[in-house]
Scaffold this motif. Structure first.
Motif, PDB file in Angstrom:
ATOM      1  N   LEU A 134      -3.939   0.693   9.262  1.00  0.00           N
ATOM      2  CA  LEU A 134      -3.064   1.806   8.884  1.00  0.00           C
ATOM      3  C   LEU A 134      -3.773   3.143   9.080  1.00  0.00           C
ATOM      4  CD1 LEU A 134      -1.280   0.420   5.695  1.00  0.00           C
ATOM      5  CD2 LEU A 134      -0.295   0.766   7.979  1.00  0.00           C
ATOM      6  N   VAL A 135      -5.046   3.197   8.736  1.00  0.00           N
ATOM      7  CA  VAL A 135      -5.821   4.427   8.924  1.00  0.00           C
ATOM      8  C   VAL A 135      -5.875   4.785  10.407  1.00  0.00           C
ATOM      9  CG1 VAL A 135      -8.121   5.480   8.733  1.00  0.00           C
ATOM     10  CG2 VAL A 135      -7.193   4.149   6.823  1.00  0.00           C
ATOM     11  N   ALA A 136      -6.235   3.825  11.233  1.00  0.00           N
ATOM     12  CA  ALA A 136      -6.326   4.086  12.669  1.00  0.00           C
ATOM     13  C   ALA A 136      -4.960   4.489  13.240  1.00  0.00           C
ATOM     14  CB  ALA A 136      -6.861   2.852  13.404  1.00  0.00           C
ATOM     15  N   SER A 137      -3.930   3.824  12.793  1.00  0.00           N
ATOM     16  CA  SER A 137      -2.590   4.096  13.307  1.00  0.00           C
ATOM     17  C   SER A 137      -2.092   5.475  12.910  1.00  0.00           C
ATOM     18  CB  SER A 137      -1.617   3.025  12.815  1.00  0.00           C
ATOM     19  OG  SER A 137      -1.981   1.765  13.340  1.00  0.00           O
ATOM     20  N   THR A 138      -2.314   5.876  11.655  1.00  0.00           N
ATOM     21  CA  THR A 138      -1.871   7.199  11.228  1.00  0.00           C
ATOM     22  C   THR A 138      -2.680   8.297  11.905  1.00  0.00           C
ATOM     23  OG1 THR A 138      -3.259   7.081   9.249  1.00  0.00           O
ATOM     24  CG2 THR A 138      -0.929   6.515   8.987  1.00  0.00           C
ATOM     25  N   MET A 147       0.846  -1.159   0.000  1.00  0.00           N
ATOM     26  CA  MET A 147       0.000   0.000   0.000  1.00  0.00           C
ATOM     27  C   MET A 147       0.900   1.232   0.000  1.00  0.00           C
ATOM     28  SD  MET A 147      -3.105  -1.189   2.438  1.00  0.00           S
ATOM     29  CE  MET A 147      -3.556  -2.907   2.416  1.00  0.00           C
ATOM     30  N   ASP A 148       0.764   1.995  -1.058  1.00  0.00           N
ATOM     31  CA  ASP A 148       1.687   3.097  -1.265  1.00  0.00           C
ATOM     32  C   ASP A 148       1.185   4.449  -0.783  1.00  0.00           C
ATOM     33  OD1 ASP A 148       3.470   1.346  -2.527  1.00  0.00           O
ATOM     34  OD2 ASP A 148       2.401   1.562  -4.412  1.00  0.00           O
ATOM     35  N   ASP A 149      -0.115   4.678  -0.902  1.00  0.00           N
ATOM     36  CA  ASP A 149      -0.645   5.988  -0.548  1.00  0.00           C
ATOM     37  C   ASP A 149      -2.084   5.838  -0.071  1.00  0.00           C
ATOM     38  OD1 ASP A 149      -2.195   5.593  -2.844  1.00  0.00           O
ATOM     39  OD2 ASP A 149      -0.953   6.886  -4.085  1.00  0.00           O
ATOM     40  N   TRP A 150      -2.733   6.966   0.204  1.00  0.00           N
ATOM     41  CA  TRP A 150      -4.103   6.922   0.724  1.00  0.00           C
ATOM     42  C   TRP A 150      -5.047   6.221  -0.248  1.00  0.00           C
ATOM     43  CZ3 TRP A 150      -3.444   7.463   5.483  1.00  0.00           C
ATOM     44  CH2 TRP A 150      -2.664   8.474   6.042  1.00  0.00           C
ATOM     45  N   ASP A 151      -4.879   6.453  -1.550  1.00  0.00           N
ATOM     46  CA  ASP A 151      -5.782   5.828  -2.521  1.00  0.00           C
ATOM     47  C   ASP A 151      -5.673   4.308  -2.510  1.00  0.00           C
ATOM     48  OD1 ASP A 151      -6.961   8.187  -3.349  1.00  0.00           O
ATOM     49  OD2 ASP A 151      -5.457   8.518  -4.926  1.00  0.00           O
ATOM     50  N   THR A 152      -4.489   3.781  -2.251  1.00  0.00           N
ATOM     51  CA  THR A 152      -4.346   2.329  -2.203  1.00  0.00           C
ATOM     52  C   THR A 152      -5.025   1.742  -0.971  1.00  0.00           C
ATOM     53  OG1 THR A 152      -2.156   2.450  -1.161  1.00  0.00           O
ATOM     54  CG2 THR A 152      -2.216   2.296  -3.566  1.00  0.00           C
ATOM     55  N   LEU A 153      -5.285   2.574   0.045  1.00  0.00           N
ATOM     56  CA  LEU A 153      -6.048   2.102   1.204  1.00  0.00           C
ATOM     57  C   LEU A 153      -7.546   2.115   0.904  1.00  0.00           C
ATOM     58  CD1 LEU A 153      -4.247   3.854   4.202  1.00  0.00           C
ATOM     59  CD2 LEU A 153      -3.826   1.594   3.239  1.00  0.00           C
ATOM     60  N   ALA A 213       6.984  -2.765   9.471  1.00  0.00           N
ATOM     61  CA  ALA A 213       6.651  -2.227   8.145  1.00  0.00           C
ATOM     62  C   ALA A 213       5.476  -1.258   8.239  1.00  0.00           C
ATOM     63  CB  ALA A 213       6.333  -3.359   7.175  1.00  0.00           C
ATOM     64  N   ALA A 214       4.486  -1.594   9.045  1.00  0.00           N
ATOM     65  CA  ALA A 214       3.331  -0.714   9.223  1.00  0.00           C
ATOM     66  C   ALA A 214       3.744   0.552   9.966  1.00  0.00           C
ATOM     67  CB  ALA A 214       2.219  -1.440   9.983  1.00  0.00           C
ATOM     68  N   GLU A 265       4.647   6.397   9.910  1.00  0.00           N
ATOM     69  CA  GLU A 265       5.541   7.529  10.180  1.00  0.00           C
ATOM     70  C   GLU A 265       5.784   8.395   8.950  1.00  0.00           C
ATOM     71  OE1 GLU A 265       8.958   5.638  11.902  1.00  0.00           O
ATOM     72  OE2 GLU A 265       7.953   5.348  13.834  1.00  0.00           O
ATOM     73  N   THR A 266       5.575   7.873   7.764  1.00  0.00           N
ATOM     74  CA  THR A 266       5.861   8.637   6.553  1.00  0.00           C
ATOM     75  C   THR A 266       4.616   9.222   5.875  1.00  0.00           C
ATOM     76  OG1 THR A 266       5.821   6.650   5.172  1.00  0.00           O
ATOM     77  CG2 THR A 266       7.961   7.331   6.060  1.00  0.00           C
ATOM     78  N   HIS A 267       3.416   8.919   6.385  1.00  0.00           N
ATOM     79  CA  HIS A 267       2.209   9.360   5.686  1.00  0.00           C
ATOM     80  C   HIS A 267       1.365  10.401   6.414  1.00  0.00           C
ATOM     81  CE1 HIS A 267       3.222   6.020   3.092  1.00  0.00           C
ATOM     82  NE2 HIS A 267       2.457   6.602   2.191  1.00  0.00           N
ATOM     83  N   GLY A 268       1.648  10.713   7.633  1.00  0.00           N
ATOM     84  CA  GLY A 268       0.882  11.753   8.315  1.00  0.00           C
ATOM     85  C   GLY A 268      -0.542  11.355   8.641  1.00  0.00           C
ATOM     86  N   VAL A 269      -1.387  12.348   8.833  1.00  0.00           N
ATOM     87  CA  VAL A 269      -2.778  12.141   9.259  1.00  0.00           C
ATOM     88  C   VAL A 269      -3.654  11.830   8.042  1.00  0.00           C
ATOM     89  CG1 VAL A 269      -4.753  13.227  10.404  1.00  0.00           C
ATOM     90  CG2 VAL A 269      -2.423  13.699  11.197  1.00  0.00           C
TER      91      VAL A 269
END
Length: 98
Positions: A33-37, A1-7, A48-49, A54-58
């Motif tokens: 990943l959504v909950a964690s970010t 999963m690379d970015d928000w759209d891939t989620l 990995a998660a 840490e690299t994608h923000g809110v």
């Protein structure tokens, strides 16, 4: 999963077909990943998660809402998943609450 759209893809797919176990597993990973970010990680987050978080923000608000809806749909479809998703749904609810 690379970015928000891939989620969004697995979360939407689980809303459409909550009985498909493979789709559900991918959606649960995406919802975690959504909950964690958003500041509500599980007690144990794989490395990995953690790096992804840490690299994608809110996350965008609409993605949090999609994750909540997806996990609710899955939980309503299957008792086994309902029990396993209780903590995740709680954490997502905390994020989505105003």
């Amino acid at each position: 999963m690379d970015d928000w759209d891939t989620l969004r893809e697995p979360l939407s797919a689980a809303c459409e077909n909550p009985a498909d176990e493979e789709l559900v597993k991918r959606a649960v990973d995406a919802a975690e990943l959504v909950a964690s970010t958003a500041g509500e990680p599980p007690d144990e987050l794989p490395d990995a998660a953690r790096e992804w978080v840490e690299t994608h923000g809110v996350p965008p608000e609409d993605l949090v809402e999609l994750a909540c809806r997806s996990m609710k749909t899955v939980a309503n479809e299957n008792d086994w998943w309902r029990e396993r998703l209780q903590d995740l749904r709680y954490r997502l609810g905390d994020v989505a609450a105003p």
